[in-house]
Write a protein that holds these residues in place. Structure first.
Motif, PDB file in Angstrom:
ATOM      1  N   ARG A  99       0.835  -1.214   0.000  1.00  0.00           N
ATOM      2  CA  ARG A  99       0.000   0.000   0.000  1.00  0.00           C
ATOM      3  C   ARG A  99       0.863   1.255   0.000  1.00  0.00           C
ATOM      4  O   ARG A  99       0.566   2.234  -0.708  1.00  0.00           O
ATOM      5  CB  ARG A  99      -0.931  -0.009   1.199  1.00  0.00           C
ATOM      6  N   LEU A 100       1.922   1.235   0.791  1.00  0.00           N
ATOM      7  CA  LEU A 100       2.816   2.395   0.839  1.00  0.00           C
ATOM      8  C   LEU A 100       3.558   2.567  -0.485  1.00  0.00           C
ATOM      9  O   LEU A 100       3.698   3.686  -0.987  1.00  0.00           O
ATOM     10  CB  LEU A 100       3.810   2.246   1.991  1.00  0.00           C
ATOM     11  N   LEU A 101       4.015   1.456  -1.038  1.00  0.00           N
ATOM     12  CA  LEU A 101       4.711   1.514  -2.317  1.00  0.00           C
ATOM     13  C   LEU A 101       3.774   1.977  -3.432  1.00  0.00           C
ATOM     14  O   LEU A 101       4.164   2.766  -4.301  1.00  0.00           O
ATOM     15  CB  LEU A 101       5.296   0.142  -2.655  1.00  0.00           C
ATOM     16  N   LEU A 102       2.540   1.515  -3.392  1.00  0.00           N
ATOM     17  CA  LEU A 102       1.545   1.937  -4.383  1.00  0.00           C
ATOM     18  C   LEU A 102       1.300   3.439  -4.289  1.00  0.00           C
ATOM     19  O   LEU A 102       1.282   4.138  -5.315  1.00  0.00           O
ATOM     20  CB  LEU A 102       0.235   1.182  -4.154  1.00  0.00           C
ATOM     21  N   THR A 103       1.146   3.944  -3.079  1.00  0.00           N
ATOM     22  CA  THR A 103       0.898   5.379  -2.887  1.00  0.00           C
ATOM     23  C   THR A 103       2.077   6.208  -3.384  1.00  0.00           C
ATOM     24  O   THR A 103       1.901   7.212  -4.079  1.00  0.00           O
ATOM     25  CB  THR A 103       0.633   5.689  -1.406  1.00  0.00           C
ATOM     26  N   GLY A 104       3.287   5.773  -3.043  1.00  0.00           N
ATOM     27  CA  GLY A 104       4.469   6.499  -3.492  1.00  0.00           C
ATOM     28  C   GLY A 104       4.640   6.459  -4.997  1.00  0.00           C
ATOM     29  O   GLY A 104       5.016   7.463  -5.616  1.00  0.00           O
ATOM     30  N   THR A 105       4.371   5.309  -5.607  1.00  0.00           N
ATOM     31  CA  THR A 105       4.505   5.184  -7.057  1.00  0.00           C
ATOM     32  C   THR A 105       3.453   6.028  -7.775  1.00  0.00           C
ATOM     33  O   THR A 105       3.734   6.639  -8.816  1.00  0.00           O
ATOM     34  CB  THR A 105       4.382   3.711  -7.483  1.00  0.00           C
ATOM     35  N   LEU A 106       2.250   6.090  -7.213  1.00  0.00           N
ATOM     36  CA  LEU A 106       1.223   6.967  -7.783  1.00  0.00           C
ATOM     37  C   LEU A 106       1.653   8.425  -7.689  1.00  0.00           C
ATOM     38  O   LEU A 106       1.340   9.233  -8.569  1.00  0.00           O
ATOM     39  CB  LEU A 106      -0.113   6.757  -7.069  1.00  0.00           C
ATOM     40  N   GLY A 107       2.389   8.770  -6.619  1.00  0.00           N
ATOM     41  CA  GLY A 107       2.945  10.119  -6.506  1.00  0.00           C
ATOM     42  C   GLY A 107       3.890  10.421  -7.654  1.00  0.00           C
ATOM     43  O   GLY A 107       3.914  11.552  -8.178  1.00  0.00           O
ATOM     44  N   ILE A 122      -4.430  15.112 -24.369  1.00  0.00           N
ATOM     45  CA  ILE A 122      -5.605  14.628 -23.639  1.00  0.00           C
ATOM     46  C   ILE A 122      -5.271  13.355 -22.868  1.00  0.00           C
ATOM     47  O   ILE A 122      -5.835  13.090 -21.795  1.00  0.00           O
ATOM     48  CB  ILE A 122      -6.810  14.401 -24.597  1.00  0.00           C
ATOM     49  N   VAL A 123      -4.339  12.553 -23.380  1.00  0.00           N
ATOM     50  CA  VAL A 123      -3.887  11.353 -22.662  1.00  0.00           C
ATOM     51  C   VAL A 123      -3.153  11.767 -21.388  1.00  0.00           C
ATOM     52  O   VAL A 123      -3.345  11.178 -20.322  1.00  0.00           O
ATOM     53  CB  VAL A 123      -2.971  10.491 -23.556  1.00  0.00           C
ATOM     54  N   TYR A 124      -2.315  12.806 -21.487  1.00  0.00           N
ATOM     55  CA  TYR A 124      -1.614  13.320 -20.303  1.00  0.00           C
ATOM     56  C   TYR A 124      -2.612  13.827 -19.254  1.00  0.00           C
ATOM     57  O   TYR A 124      -2.431  13.615 -18.054  1.00  0.00           O
ATOM     58  CB  TYR A 124      -0.673  14.461 -20.686  1.00  0.00           C
ATOM     59  N   VAL A 125      -3.650  14.510 -19.726  1.00  0.00           N
ATOM     60  CA  VAL A 125      -4.675  15.019 -18.799  1.00  0.00           C
ATOM     61  C   VAL A 125      -5.371  13.857 -18.095  1.00  0.00           C
ATOM     62  O   VAL A 125      -5.598  13.887 -16.875  1.00  0.00           O
ATOM     63  CB  VAL A 125      -5.701  15.896 -19.545  1.00  0.00           C
ATOM     64  N   MET A 126      -5.708  12.825 -18.845  1.00  0.00           N
ATOM     65  CA  MET A 126      -6.356  11.648 -18.256  1.00  0.00           C
ATOM     66  C   MET A 126      -5.436  10.971 -17.243  1.00  0.00           C
ATOM     67  O   MET A 126      -5.879  10.539 -16.167  1.00  0.00           O
ATOM     68  CB  MET A 126      -6.754  10.675 -19.361  1.00  0.00           C
ATOM     69  N   LEU A 127      -4.157  10.876 -17.565  1.00  0.00           N
ATOM     70  CA  LEU A 127      -3.189  10.269 -16.649  1.00  0.00           C
ATOM     71  C   LEU A 127      -3.019  11.118 -15.387  1.00  0.00           C
ATOM     72  O   LEU A 127      -2.931  10.583 -14.278  1.00  0.00           O
ATOM     73  CB  LEU A 127      -1.838  10.100 -17.353  1.00  0.00           C
ATOM     74  N   MET A 128      -2.974  12.431 -15.550  1.00  0.00           N
ATOM     75  CA  MET A 128      -2.871  13.328 -14.403  1.00  0.00           C
ATOM     76  C   MET A 128      -4.087  13.151 -13.494  1.00  0.00           C
ATOM     77  O   MET A 128      -3.942  13.050 -12.263  1.00  0.00           O
ATOM     78  CB  MET A 128      -2.769  14.783 -14.870  1.00  0.00           C
ATOM     79  N   SER A 129      -5.264  13.116 -14.074  1.00  0.00           N
ATOM     80  CA  SER A 129      -6.495  12.986 -13.300  1.00  0.00           C
ATOM     81  C   SER A 129      -6.571  11.635 -12.595  1.00  0.00           C
ATOM     82  O   SER A 129      -6.855  11.554 -11.396  1.00  0.00           O
ATOM     83  CB  SER A 129      -7.705  13.162 -14.222  1.00  0.00           C
ATOM     84  N   ALA A 130      -6.305  10.547 -13.325  1.00  0.00           N
ATOM     85  CA  ALA A 130      -6.369   9.206 -12.735  1.00  0.00           C
ATOM     86  C   ALA A 130      -5.335   9.059 -11.621  1.00  0.00           C
ATOM     87  O   ALA A 130      -5.615   8.461 -10.569  1.00  0.00           O
ATOM     88  CB  ALA A 130      -6.146   8.148 -13.814  1.00  0.00           C
ATOM     89  N   SER A 131      -4.143   9.622 -11.825  1.00  0.00           N
ATOM     90  CA  SER A 131      -3.093   9.548 -10.807  1.00  0.00           C
ATOM     91  C   SER A 131      -3.488  10.323  -9.558  1.00  0.00           C
ATOM     92  O   SER A 131      -3.270   9.867  -8.432  1.00  0.00           O
ATOM     93  CB  SER A 131      -1.772  10.101 -11.359  1.00  0.00           C
ATOM     94  N   PHE A 132      -4.080  11.491  -9.750  1.00  0.00           N
ATOM     95  CA  PHE A 132      -4.482  12.325  -8.614  1.00  0.00           C
ATOM     96  C   PHE A 132      -5.539  11.632  -7.759  1.00  0.00           C
ATOM     97  O   PHE A 132      -5.386  11.528  -6.536  1.00  0.00           O
ATOM     98  CB  PHE A 132      -5.010  13.673  -9.105  1.00  0.00           C
ATOM     99  N   PHE A 133      -6.591  11.142  -8.392  1.00  0.00           N
ATOM    100  CA  PHE A 133      -7.700  10.562  -7.616  1.00  0.00           C
ATOM    101  C   PHE A 133      -7.301   9.240  -6.969  1.00  0.00           C
ATOM    102  O   PHE A 133      -7.704   8.956  -5.830  1.00  0.00           O
ATOM    103  CB  PHE A 133      -8.940  10.407  -8.498  1.00  0.00           C
ATOM    104  N   SER A 134      -6.512   8.426  -7.666  1.00  0.00           N
ATOM    105  CA  SER A 134      -6.057   7.179  -7.051  1.00  0.00           C
ATOM    106  C   SER A 134      -5.081   7.459  -5.918  1.00  0.00           C
ATOM    107  O   SER A 134      -5.108   6.767  -4.882  1.00  0.00           O
ATOM    108  CB  SER A 134      -5.420   6.258  -8.098  1.00  0.00           C
ATOM    109  N   PHE A 135      -4.240   8.477  -6.060  1.00  0.00           N
ATOM    110  CA  PHE A 135      -3.307   8.868  -4.998  1.00  0.00           C
ATOM    111  C   PHE A 135      -4.076   9.327  -3.756  1.00  0.00           C
ATOM    112  O   PHE A 135      -3.775   8.911  -2.630  1.00  0.00           O
ATOM    113  CB  PHE A 135      -2.393   9.982  -5.510  1.00  0.00           C
ATOM    114  N   VAL A 136      -5.089  10.157  -3.958  1.00  0.00           N
ATOM    115  CA  VAL A 136      -5.897  10.654  -2.836  1.00  0.00           C
ATOM    116  C   VAL A 136      -6.626   9.502  -2.150  1.00  0.00           C
ATOM    117  O   VAL A 136      -6.665   9.423  -0.912  1.00  0.00           O
ATOM    118  CB  VAL A 136      -6.901  11.721  -3.319  1.00  0.00           C
TER     119      VAL A 136
END
Length: 292
Positions: free
Chosen positions: A94-102, A122-136
């Motif tokens: 879980r910690l590694l997942l959170t850090g990697t999402l960071g 638009i792919v970068y935007v989707m990746l930024m959004s998915a990374s942000f919400f999964s990180f949170v």
């Protein structure tokens, strides 16, 4: 871990989209090749001139290709492995997942706001959004109050905290050395080229520096939040350090001039972060703790 299905879906999207974007960045080569332009500030800028990064400078294109390679070779495998471990209830996972999402969040915020517009926007935007919400969602899944009990008393908190404080101060001084002369002398920041502003420096000074400083102070005092922040900073730093080292090599091969401080500082810090990661993982208890 709460929100397993949502996090799994978001991570799956990140894996597919990041591999696609990175492969295009690495292997696309259409275009006339390198050429020079004059920016509206009067600087002569060497443009990469081919592939996905054809409108970026040689420096930024070299960094982008290097980061794409690290994303495929290290970032994506870590993301998949850490997700599998996290779904099995592993705190290390879980910690590694959170850090990697960071790492993915930082990477694609950079691509959205720094890189010149290209078909992957638009792919970068989707990746930024998915990374942000999964990180949170991952951050919210931890029971902060009980997290400290998962770390052994032998964890060298003074070393880990001291390094994070040193890193925050060193990064602050490095970027202010670049910024202050532009304020006092009215000059153009070194390395700005034909871009609009200092995106990386803004991200580092606005987020990374204060978080690393706060994290270092809190883990020295063994505050529960300090364990989480330090884990995320160190695990994110591991992947980001590999990317920065690859970027330096890529720029060197492309003939880009770099500050000797940056050439030495970032690889050395990356090695120390690797050591910190080993210390951290060795001192996490194997028994599961209550999820938040």
């Amino acid at each position: 871990m709460k929100h397993k299905k949502t996090i799994s879906l978001l991570v799956g999207c990140i894996v597919v989209l990041s591999v696609f974007a990175a492969l295009v960045g690495i292997f696309s080569d259409a275009g006339p090749g390198a050429y020079e332009i004059e920016s509206f500030r009067g600087e002569t800028i060497k443009i990469f001139g081919k592939g996905l990064y054809r409108y970026d400078s040689v420096s930024i294109a070299a960094q982008g290709i290097a980061q794409d390679i690290v994303t495929i070779a290290l970032g994506v495998p870590l993301l998949v492995i850490s997700l599998i471990l996290a779904l099995r209830g592993s705190l290390k996972g879980r910690l590694l997942l959170t850090g990697t999402l960071g790492y993915f969040l930082y990477t694609y915020v950079s691509y959205v706001f720094l890189w010149m517009y290209n078909p992957m926007f638009i792919v970068y935007v989707m990746l930024m959004s998915a990374s942000f919400f999964s990180f949170v969602l991952c951050i919210m899944s931890f029971d902060i109050n009980n997290l400290g009990s998962a770390f052994g008393r032998k964890l060298p908190v003074r070393f880990l905290g001291g390094f994070q404080i040193f890193f925050a101060i060193a990064l602050f001084l490095l970027w202010m050395k670049k910024i202050i002369p532009t304020i006092t002398n009215g000059t153009v920041p070194e390395g700005l080229e034909h871009y609009t502003t200092l995106v990386i420096q803004g991200l580092d000074l606005g987020f990374l520096v204060p978080i690393a400083l706060l994290s270092g102070l809190m883990i020295i005092k063994r505050k529960p939040l300090g364990y989480l922040l330090s884990s995320v900073i160190i695990m994110k730093g591991f992947t980001m350090g590999a990317a920065l080292t690859a970027m330096i090599i890529g720029q060197y091969l492309a003939g880009v001039s770099m500050s000797i401080v940056e050439i030495i500082m970032f690889p050395v810090i990356s090695l120390v972060i690797c050591y910190c990661l080993v210390l951290l993982l060795k001192n996490i208890n194997s028994k599961p703790i209550k999820a938040g």
